[in-house]
Design a protein around this motif. Structure first.
Motif: not given
Length: 316
Positions: A252-280
């Motif tokens: 992947t070119g990344l450490s497991p921790a860095r890769w995981l953090a990036l995927q979590r950011v992508e998931q957060a972006r998806h949820l922010l774009e497509t849902t009305d869930l509170a930030v928490a």
């Protein structure tokens, strides 16, 4: 006397990129309503030029108008020698040299690069063309994550609408925030956008290839909201921690921790774009646990807060 901006157009230029300086700088006025800029358009030999939208424009000037310009601006181009081979007409390359200030919008940076104006300098262009730009102009210090780069007498902007940000920045730099804010209101646009181009880059989740650590990456994606430590990941992959870490980075070119953090950011972006869930709630579902942690990671990744990101991308 109004500051003269000469816009240089080549075949297959982007029509919006030509319209932006004409509109934004035209709207910049002093308290008495006097125009602060004059925008003129030119081409090599004053010849008609094609847009990429199926029509032509006939500039009023040839390149000789650059001699009376205070600023030269190059709109984006789609294809052509500048993007394919990093070359431009010799007459244009010579005409761009020694100007007081030169700007580009989007892939207009390819024209500046071909003229040698960006060598050793920081610059940006549309994120989709960053790899090609680096191949053609390896001496340029390219930063594809920002909306624009101001390097004094040479300024470049990212894709398309970031030309608006750059033009407003120039007005703010020349005449102060009051004039820039008044111009933004006249153009019905925000006087300043937070973050950079990174927030607009499409980064789909990687596909597993069925070998190495791919199965564990799939497993991680299904459990983003759970705590995942390195020992658990290595156990799932049936490897030692050391071997797992080495293979993960190789694949992947990344450490497991860095890769995981990036995927979590992508998931957060998806949820922010497509849902009305509170930030928490978005923070918990994407694995960051708290809104504070989500804000820190999202700002580090794309330069904006969760609420600002949602306001930009939430579909109505």
């Amino acid at each position: 006397m109004a500051h003269r901006i000469a816009v240089v157009v080549l075949d297959d230029f982007a029509p919006l990129d030509l319209g932006i300086p004409g509109q934004v700088f035209w709207a910049a006025r002093d308290r008495d309503g006097n125009h602060l800029y004059e925008v003129v358009t030119c081409s090599v030999g004053g010849a008609p030029v094609r847009t990429n939208a199926g029509y032509r424009v006939l500039p009023d000037h040839g390149l000789e108008v650059l001699d009376s310009a205070d600023t030269v601006l190059v709109p984006g181009v789609h294809g052509g020698p500048a993007m394919l081979t990093g070359t431009i007409p010799p007459a244009l390359g010579e005409a761009l040299q020694g100007r007081p200030r030169v700007m580009s919008i989007c892939t207009g940076a390819f024209v500046l690069g071909a003229a040698g104006l960006l060598d050793g300098r920081p610059a940006t262009t549309h994120w989709m063309n960053a790899s090609r730009f680096r191949r053609l102009f390896p001496k340029v210090l390219l930063d594809p994550d920002v909306l624009f780069v101001d390097d004094g007498d040479v300024l470049t902007s990212a894709g398309v609408a970031s030309g608006l940000d750059l033009c407003l920045h120039v007005i703010r730099r020349d005449h102060g925030s009051e004039v820039a804010n008044r111009t933004a209101r006249r153009c019905v646009m925000p006087p300043w956008r937070e973050g950079g181009q990174a927030q607009y880059i499409d980064r789909p989740l990687p596909e597993a290839n069925g070998s190495g650590t791919a199965a564990t990456r799939d497993w991680m994606l299904e459990r983003l909201q759970e705590p995942l430590d390195l020992a658990a990941l290595a156990e799932h992959a049936r490897m030692s921690v050391r071997t797992f870490t080495r293979r993960f980075r190789e694949e992947t070119g990344l450490s497991p921790a860095r890769w995981l953090a990036l995927q979590r950011v992508e998931q957060a972006r998806h949820l922010l774009e497509t849902t009305d869930l509170a930030v928490a709630q978005v923070a918990r579902r994407s694995g960051f646990g708290t809104a504070v942690s989500l804000r820190q990671h999202l700002h580090a990744a794309v330069g904006v807060s969760p609420l600002a990101y949602r306001q930009t991308f939430r579909r109505s």
